[in-house]
Enzyme design. Structure first.
Site, short mmCIF file in Angstrom:
data_model
loop_
_atom_site.label_atom_id
_atom_site.label_comp_id
_atom_site.label_asym_id
_atom_site.label_seq_id
_atom_site.Cartn_x
_atom_site.Cartn_y
_atom_site.Cartn_z
NE ARG A 85 -2.45 1.70 3.42
CZ ARG A 85 -2.31 1.03 4.55
NH1 ARG A 85 -2.67 -0.23 4.64
NH2 ARG A 85 -1.78 1.61 5.61
CE1 TYR A 121 -14.99 11.03 -18.55
CE2 TYR A 121 -14.84 10.75 -16.18
CZ TYR A 121 -15.02 10.22 -17.44
OH TYR A 121 -15.23 8.87 -17.58
CG ASP A 145 -8.26 15.19 -16.57
OD1 ASP A 145 -7.52 14.59 -17.38
OD2 ASP A 145 -9.32 14.70 -16.14
CE LYS A 168 -11.17 7.17 -20.14
NZ LYS A 168 -11.47 8.46 -19.53
C1 LIG Z 1 -12.02 8.92 -18.37
C2 LIG Z 1 -11.64 10.23 -17.81
C3 LIG Z 1 -11.51 10.42 -16.43
C4 LIG Z 1 -11.80 9.32 -15.44
O1 LIG Z 1 -10.91 8.26 -15.58
P1 LIG Z 1 -11.26 6.76 -15.13
O2 LIG Z 1 -10.00 6.03 -15.44
O3 LIG Z 1 -12.44 6.33 -15.93
O4 LIG Z 1 -11.57 6.82 -13.67
C5 LIG Z 1 -11.14 11.67 -15.98
N1 LIG Z 1 -10.91 12.68 -16.82
C6 LIG Z 1 -11.02 12.54 -18.16
C7 LIG Z 1 -10.75 13.71 -19.05
C8 LIG Z 1 -11.40 11.32 -18.70
O5 LIG Z 1 -11.54 11.19 -20.03
#
Ligand SMILES: *Cc1c(COP(=O)(O)O)cnc(C)c1O
Length: 394
Positions: free
Chosen positions: A55, A109, A182, A207
């Site tokens: 952890r 998002y 982000d 992604k």
């Molecule tokens: C998919 C996404 C998230 C969340 O990510 P997860 O891996 O699904 O928790 C956050 N920000 C953006 C821009 C995303 O495309």
């Protein structure tokens, strides 16, 4: 070092006894011990680097973290169980010794809106939204709400707006706010927010970074100032990614720059093809010279790397026509998520923006005839052929 080189070298090839593995193994051990109690004591006390409990830290996580910190030119990274958990950890750390107030871009998002409204606000955090592409409005909101933290996305979803991150960072820093960016849609190939003044960068590694639709994960990369606090929180909360997922993410990242280059090139072709199609009313693409943030795009993104997301509106379409069009797709996958090697299409009104009221959606500019396409690495002519046979004929 060039990012293509970092992607295949950073984090790997740590000496493990007499040999050096060419790639980092999946370390499934929950705990680690040493020849002597004295050694273990020093690791527990964080006097010497090492592993004692997964952890806290694990060699598979550490390799992925070193890799992504290197790609983003950050001080250090934390691999989290999802992109959302990465955003959660960045916000918690950013707010630790600041005013409990978040100013968020109004185009973030959907789950980030939920995290802010359903989790943080009920626990006493003041949450406000602003159009970060309007610098005057942003400056006024910072002065009015004195946020402890500002959060935005490099390329917004689904209308693909691009804010002037360097100027936003300047305003946020002058007000003592931490900036969380982000960078999921842009990836560090296009833009590295820490170099432009952000304190934290977050990714949904699900992604583009991992890129193969087979792993869920997230990363926080931070500057030096916040890294110790980030790790302290992580030790207490345990948001970490499992070693199998770390391995998959790391394997994916080795080719991320190559994939994203190809995806960006494909997206440029797809966007201009769509713009010329009679069934298409409007195309949203950062490479479009008429894009509302064309100046920010020109200043901040490399030439011909405008991301691989293309959103577009079908002329005169509503839900039924969109369903008919998407049902007719034979190659492009009708699924949520993005950034995979295969192209994917999503209907925001049905999925990512389903929870938002039609009136609020209209204000956000998300219309019932809008779809979002994540362009993959396929041969672009095959993608165009699929779109052509699925689009309605006038
Ligand atoms: C998919 C996404 C998230 C969340 O990510 P997860 O891996 O699904 O928790 C956050 N920000 C953006 C821009 C995303 O495309």
């Amino acid at each position: 070092m060039n990012i293509h080189t970092k992607a295949v070298h950073a984090g790997d090839r740590k000496k493990a006894g007499p040999y050096i593995p060419v790639t980092t193994p999946i370390h499934t051990a929950a705990s680690f011990f040493y020849e002597s109690m004295e050694d273990l004591d020093r690791v527990f006390g964080q006097e010497t680097p090492g592993y004692c409990y997964s952890r806290y830290d694990n060699p598979s996580n550490a390799a992925l973290e070193e890799l992504v910190a290197s790609l983003e030119n950050g001080h250090g990274a934390l691999a989290c169980s999802s992109g959302m958990e990465a955003i959660h950890m960045a916000l918690l750390t950013a707010l630790a010794d600041r005013r409990k107030s978040v100013l968020a871009a109004n185009a973030v998002y959907g789950a980030t809106v939920s995290l802010l409204m359903k989790v943080l606000e009920p626990s006493g955090v003041d949450v406000r939204f602003v159009d970060v592409c309007d610098l005057d409005a942003f400056r006024e909101a910072v002065a009015a709400h004195r946020p402890g933290c500002v959060i935005l996305e490099t390329i917004s979803n689904p209308l693909l707006r691009v804010g002037q991150i360097d100027r936003i960072a300047e305003i946020a820093r002058a007000a003592g706010a931490a900036l969380v960016v982000d960078n999921t849609f842009a990836t560090p190939l296009l833009l590295r927010p820490l170099e432009l003044g952000a304190h934290f960068v977050v990714h949904s590694a699900t992604k583009y970074l991992a890129g193969h639709g087979d792993v869920l994960g997230g990363l926080v990369v931070s500057d030096q100032e916040h890294y110790d606090a980030l790790r302290t929180y992580s030790r207490a909360i345990g948001p970490v990614l499992g070693p199998f997922e770390c391995y998959l993410a790391m394997r994916g990242i080795k080719t991320f720059a190559l994939r994203v280059e190809r995806q960006c090139a494909n997206a440029c072709r797809v966007a201009s093809w769509l713009a010329a199609h009679p069934a298409v009313e409007r195309v949203y693409f950062p490479g479009d010279p008429r894009h509302p943030d064309a100046e920010a795009v020109r200043r901040l993104l490399p030439q011909n790397l405008y991301g691989a997301m293309v959103s577009f509106e079908l002329r005169g379409a509503g839900r039924d026509e969109i369903f008919r069009f998407m049902n007719a797709l034979q190659l492009i996958v009708r699924a949520t998520s993005l950034g995979d090697v295969h192209s994917m299409m999503l209907y925001p009104v049905m999925s990512s923006h389903r929870e938002i009221s039609p009136k609020h959606r209209e204000r956000m500019g998300i219309r019932d005839n809008l779809v979002r396409l994540s362009v993959g690495i396929e041969a672009v002519d095959d993608l165009l052929a699929d779109l052509e046979q699925a689009l309605p004929r006038p």
